[in-house]
Scaffold this motif. Structure first.
Motif, PDB file in Angstrom:
ATOM      1  N   ALA A  82       0.881  -0.999  -0.039  1.00  8.84           N
ATOM      2  CA  ALA A  82      -0.031   0.065   0.047  1.00  8.84           C
ATOM      3  C   ALA A  82       0.860   1.138   0.003  1.00  8.84           C
ATOM      4  CB  ALA A  82      -0.865   0.150   1.008  1.00  8.84           C
ATOM      5  N   GLY A  83       1.905   1.408  -0.990  1.00  6.83           N
ATOM      6  CA  GLY A  83       2.593   2.703  -1.274  1.00  6.83           C
ATOM      7  C   GLY A  83       3.909   2.486  -0.308  1.00  6.83           C
ATOM      8  N   SER A  84       4.185   1.321   0.322  1.00 10.41           N
ATOM      9  CA  SER A  84       5.167   1.483   1.264  1.00 10.41           C
ATOM     10  C   SER A  84       6.633   1.549   0.298  1.00 10.41           C
ATOM     11  CB  SER A  84       5.273   0.283   2.297  1.00 10.41           C
ATOM     12  OG  SER A  84       5.719  -0.943   1.370  1.00 10.41           O
ATOM     13  N   PRO A  85       7.717   1.857   1.068  1.00  6.44           N
ATOM     14  CA  PRO A  85       8.978   1.706   0.251  1.00  6.44           C
ATOM     15  C   PRO A  85       9.161   0.183  -0.222  1.00  6.44           C
ATOM     16  CG  PRO A  85       9.506   3.130   2.281  1.00  6.44           C
ATOM     17  CD  PRO A  85       7.833   2.509   2.199  1.00  6.44           C
ATOM     18  N   PRO A  86       9.840  -0.017  -1.434  1.00  2.42           N
ATOM     19  CA  PRO A  86       9.890  -1.308  -1.924  1.00  2.42           C
ATOM     20  C   PRO A  86      10.663  -2.166  -1.189  1.00  2.42           C
ATOM     21  CG  PRO A  86      11.073   0.312  -3.284  1.00  2.42           C
ATOM     22  CD  PRO A  86      10.377   1.020  -2.414  1.00  2.42           C
ATOM     23  N   PRO A  87      10.276  -3.348  -0.497  1.00  2.43           N
ATOM     24  CA  PRO A  87      11.528  -4.211   0.281  1.00  2.43           C
ATOM     25  C   PRO A  87      12.353  -4.783  -0.571  1.00  2.43           C
ATOM     26  CG  PRO A  87       8.999  -4.612   0.678  1.00  2.43           C
ATOM     27  CD  PRO A  87       8.884  -3.845  -0.322  1.00  2.43           C
ATOM     28  N   LEU A  88      13.655  -5.306   0.037  1.00  2.00           N
ATOM     29  CA  LEU A  88      14.484  -5.924  -0.995  1.00  2.00           C
ATOM     30  C   LEU A  88      14.347  -7.282  -0.265  1.00  2.00           C
ATOM     31  CD1 LEU A  88      17.292  -3.295  -0.548  1.00  2.00           C
ATOM     32  CD2 LEU A  88      15.780  -3.607  -2.466  1.00  2.00           C
ATOM     33  N   LEU A  89      14.502  -8.263  -1.514  1.00  7.15           N
ATOM     34  CA  LEU A  89      14.564  -9.623  -1.221  1.00  7.15           C
ATOM     35  C   LEU A  89      15.833 -10.187  -1.517  1.00  7.15           C
ATOM     36  CD1 LEU A  89      13.033 -12.220  -0.666  1.00  7.15           C
ATOM     37  CD2 LEU A  89      12.221 -12.442  -2.632  1.00  7.15           C
ATOM     38  N   ALA A  90      16.707 -10.903  -0.678  1.00 10.56           N
ATOM     39  CA  ALA A  90      18.084 -11.128  -0.824  1.00 10.56           C
ATOM     40  C   ALA A  90      18.037 -12.691  -1.087  1.00 10.56           C
ATOM     41  CB  ALA A  90      18.956 -10.919   0.364  1.00 10.56           C
ATOM     42  N   ARG A  91      18.666 -13.341  -2.054  1.00 11.80           N
ATOM     43  CA  ARG A  91      18.791 -14.477  -2.443  1.00 11.80           C
ATOM     44  C   ARG A  91      20.286 -14.825  -2.912  1.00 11.80           C
ATOM     45  NH1 ARG A  91      13.029 -14.322  -4.787  1.00 11.80           N
ATOM     46  NH2 ARG A  91      13.990 -14.002  -6.926  1.00 11.80           N
ATOM     47  N   LEU A  95      19.915  -9.368  -5.301  1.00  8.93           N
ATOM     48  CA  LEU A  95      18.946  -8.709  -4.622  1.00  8.93           C
ATOM     49  C   LEU A  95      17.902  -8.629  -5.462  1.00  8.93           C
ATOM     50  CD1 LEU A  95      20.672  -5.745  -2.353  1.00  8.93           C
ATOM     51  CD2 LEU A  95      19.513  -7.874  -1.369  1.00  8.93           C
ATOM     52  N   SER A  96      16.594  -8.427  -5.303  1.00  7.20           N
ATOM     53  CA  SER A  96      15.533  -8.108  -6.004  1.00  7.20           C
ATOM     54  C   SER A  96      14.703  -7.381  -5.379  1.00  7.20           C
ATOM     55  CB  SER A  96      14.809  -9.384  -6.579  1.00  7.20           C
ATOM     56  OG  SER A  96      14.409 -10.105  -5.473  1.00  7.20           O
ATOM     57  N   VAL A  97      13.974  -6.562  -5.869  1.00  5.05           N
ATOM     58  CA  VAL A  97      13.100  -5.342  -5.348  1.00  5.05           C
ATOM     59  C   VAL A  97      11.753  -5.757  -5.628  1.00  5.05           C
ATOM     60  CG1 VAL A  97      12.458  -2.978  -5.584  1.00  5.05           C
ATOM     61  CG2 VAL A  97      14.697  -3.734  -6.019  1.00  5.05           C
ATOM     62  N   LEU A  98      10.803  -5.679  -4.545  1.00  4.94           N
ATOM     63  CA  LEU A  98       9.388  -6.211  -4.501  1.00  4.94           C
ATOM     64  C   LEU A  98       8.654  -5.112  -4.935  1.00  4.94           C
ATOM     65  CD1 LEU A  98       9.258  -8.582  -1.299  1.00  4.94           C
ATOM     66  CD2 LEU A  98       9.900  -9.203  -3.706  1.00  4.94           C
ATOM     67  N   ASP A  99       7.583  -5.491  -5.547  1.00  5.81           N
ATOM     68  CA  ASP A  99       6.535  -4.378  -5.850  1.00  5.81           C
ATOM     69  C   ASP A  99       5.691  -4.190  -4.867  1.00  5.81           C
ATOM     70  OD1 ASP A  99       4.735  -2.803  -7.097  1.00  5.81           O
ATOM     71  OD2 ASP A  99       4.065  -4.068  -8.669  1.00  5.81           O
ATOM     72  N   SER A 100       5.720  -2.892  -4.068  1.00 10.34           N
ATOM     73  CA  SER A 100       4.722  -2.559  -2.941  1.00 10.34           C
ATOM     74  C   SER A 100       3.874  -1.466  -3.389  1.00 10.34           C
ATOM     75  CB  SER A 100       5.751  -2.143  -2.003  1.00 10.34           C
ATOM     76  OG  SER A 100       6.623  -1.072  -2.045  1.00 10.34           O
ATOM     77  N   GLY A 123      17.929 -19.650   3.872  1.00  9.95           N
ATOM     78  CA  GLY A 123      19.024 -18.762   3.346  1.00  9.95           C
ATOM     79  C   GLY A 123      18.421 -17.426   2.918  1.00  9.95           C
ATOM     80  N   ASP A 124      17.310 -17.382   2.287  1.00  7.22           N
ATOM     81  CA  ASP A 124      16.804 -15.951   1.666  1.00  7.22           C
ATOM     82  C   ASP A 124      16.537 -15.247   2.877  1.00  7.22           C
ATOM     83  OD1 ASP A 124      17.062 -17.214  -0.689  1.00  7.22           O
ATOM     84  OD2 ASP A 124      14.973 -17.319  -1.042  1.00  7.22           O
ATOM     85  N   ALA A 125      16.316 -13.792   2.521  1.00  5.47           N
ATOM     86  CA  ALA A 125      16.287 -12.693   3.812  1.00  5.47           C
ATOM     87  C   ALA A 125      15.523 -11.657   3.253  1.00  5.47           C
ATOM     88  CB  ALA A 125      17.385 -12.234   4.249  1.00  5.47           C
ATOM     89  N   LEU A 126      14.443 -10.741   3.786  1.00  2.00           N
ATOM     90  CA  LEU A 126      13.829  -9.831   3.466  1.00  2.00           C
ATOM     91  C   LEU A 126      13.942  -8.923   4.250  1.00  2.00           C
ATOM     92  CD1 LEU A 126      11.101  -8.985   1.788  1.00  2.00           C
ATOM     93  CD2 LEU A 126       9.866  -9.816   3.833  1.00  2.00           C
ATOM     94  N   PHE A 127      14.295  -7.676   3.608  1.00  2.00           N
ATOM     95  CA  PHE A 127      14.689  -6.543   4.208  1.00  2.00           C
ATOM     96  C   PHE A 127      13.574  -5.369   4.166  1.00  2.00           C
ATOM     97  CE2 PHE A 127      17.193  -2.085   4.270  1.00  2.00           C
ATOM     98  CZ  PHE A 127      17.099  -2.136   5.582  1.00  2.00           C
ATOM     99  N   LEU A 152      24.131  -0.547  -0.294  1.00  2.33           N
ATOM    100  CA  LEU A 152      24.627  -0.771   0.951  1.00  2.33           C
ATOM    101  C   LEU A 152      24.009  -2.213   1.354  1.00  2.33           C
ATOM    102  CD1 LEU A 152      25.669   0.982   3.410  1.00  2.33           C
ATOM    103  CD2 LEU A 152      23.502   1.418   3.990  1.00  2.33           C
ATOM    104  N   VAL A 153      22.935  -2.520   1.005  1.00  4.66           N
ATOM    105  CA  VAL A 153      22.401  -3.692   1.464  1.00  4.66           C
ATOM    106  C   VAL A 153      23.352  -5.087   0.787  1.00  4.66           C
ATOM    107  CG1 VAL A 153      20.683  -5.566   1.530  1.00  4.66           C
ATOM    108  CG2 VAL A 153      20.124  -3.383   2.116  1.00  4.66           C
ATOM    109  N   ALA A 154      23.791  -4.838  -0.330  1.00  6.35           N
ATOM    110  CA  ALA A 154      24.510  -5.800  -1.200  1.00  6.35           C
ATOM    111  C   ALA A 154      25.827  -5.936  -0.381  1.00  6.35           C
ATOM    112  CB  ALA A 154      24.458  -5.485  -2.432  1.00  6.35           C
ATOM    113  N   LEU A 155      26.418  -4.624  -0.133  1.00  6.65           N
ATOM    114  CA  LEU A 155      27.736  -4.821   0.534  1.00  6.65           C
ATOM    115  C   LEU A 155      27.573  -5.351   2.098  1.00  6.65           C
ATOM    116  CD1 LEU A 155      28.900  -1.162  -0.260  1.00  6.65           C
ATOM    117  CD2 LEU A 155      29.849  -3.214  -0.998  1.00  6.65           C
ATOM    118  N   ALA A 156      26.307  -5.301   2.619  1.00 10.95           N
ATOM    119  CA  ALA A 156      26.324  -6.088   3.816  1.00 10.95           C
ATOM    120  C   ALA A 156      26.409  -7.448   3.820  1.00 10.95           C
ATOM    121  CB  ALA A 156      24.980  -5.671   4.428  1.00 10.95           C
ATOM    122  N   LEU A 157      25.746  -8.148   2.862  1.00  8.85           N
ATOM    123  CA  LEU A 157      25.556  -9.397   2.414  1.00  8.85           C
ATOM    124  C   LEU A 157      27.054  -9.925   2.165  1.00  8.85           C
ATOM    125  CD1 LEU A 157      22.309  -9.446   0.490  1.00  8.85           C
ATOM    126  CD2 LEU A 157      22.642 -10.415   2.575  1.00  8.85           C
TER     127      LEU A 157
END
Length: 203
Positions: A82-91, A95-100, A123-127, A152-157
């Motif tokens: 509902a218009g939130s910032p697009p979450p990031l899915l790490a696999r 990374l992939s960007v989810l449609d929010s 092993g997957d993660a949701l940010f 930044l998230v990619a570097l963290a992984l």
């Protein structure tokens, strides 16, 4: 929700101060009153919340939101935005960007929401995060932005796979400080079926 499913909800109310706090309490109350069937269907949940908030929020007040159901039985994440910032899915593949996308809650009673789905394996993660992260400005008035956050998230992984959220927030604070103009929420949810998949042995 049960042995195989967990629901994840994040929301950001418009405005600040007492009015926003009261509306957050209203949203929380509505959320806790949803049935198990409603909680199982992301689009249905957002539709219900939107209809109720549209009737009680003052004009100009609204909430962006994201709701997901992690289903370990089917290895899927079912979600609606509902218009939130697009979450990031790490696999493992990156990374992939989810449609929010979707109309924020409380603006239009007739708003429609869509349930989407994505693989979510061991092993997957949701940010999930609030826009205070992407809209924060550093000493040079430069914003982090969506691309900067993804980097930044990619570097963290890569640099700190055992503690990615701590790494992200430490680097974020180093650049933007702790005195932000908006409330910041950051949530890292990792699926860990194999005990040593994400975290190293103690010692």
């Amino acid at each position: 929700m049960d042995a195989e499913r967990i629901g994840v909800f994040i929301a950001d109310l418009s405005g600040h101060g007492i009015a926003a706090a009261i509306n957050a309490f209203r949203l929380h109350t509505l959320l806790t009153r949803q049935t198990a069937e409603e909680l199982a269907e992301p689009a249905r949940l957002l539709t219900n919340l939107n209809q109720r908030l549209s009737a009680i929020l003052a004009p100009g007040q609204f909430a962006t939101a994201f709701y997901g159901v992690i289903d370990r039985g089917s290895d899927r994440l079912h979600y609606a935005g509902a218009g939130s910032p697009p979450p990031l899915l790490a696999r493992a593949g990156g990374l992939s960007v989810l449609d929010s996308s979707g109309l924020p809650l409380g603006i239009l009673e007739e708003a429609d929401y869509v349930t989407r789905s994505a693989p979510f394996h061991d092993g997957d993660a949701l940010f999930l995060y609030s826009d205070a992260m992407t809209e924060a400005q550093d000493a040079d008035d430069a914003m982090l932005g969506d691309d900067g956050l993804a980097e930044l998230v990619a570097l963290a992984l890569a640099e700190a796979p055992a503690w990615p959220l701590l790494w992200v927030m430490t680097r974020f604070t180093e650049r933007f400080g702790t005195r932000l103009c908006d409330d910041l929420t950051a949530l890292w949810i990792a699926r860990q079926d194999t005990p040593d998949r994400l975290f190293p042995p103690s010692g």
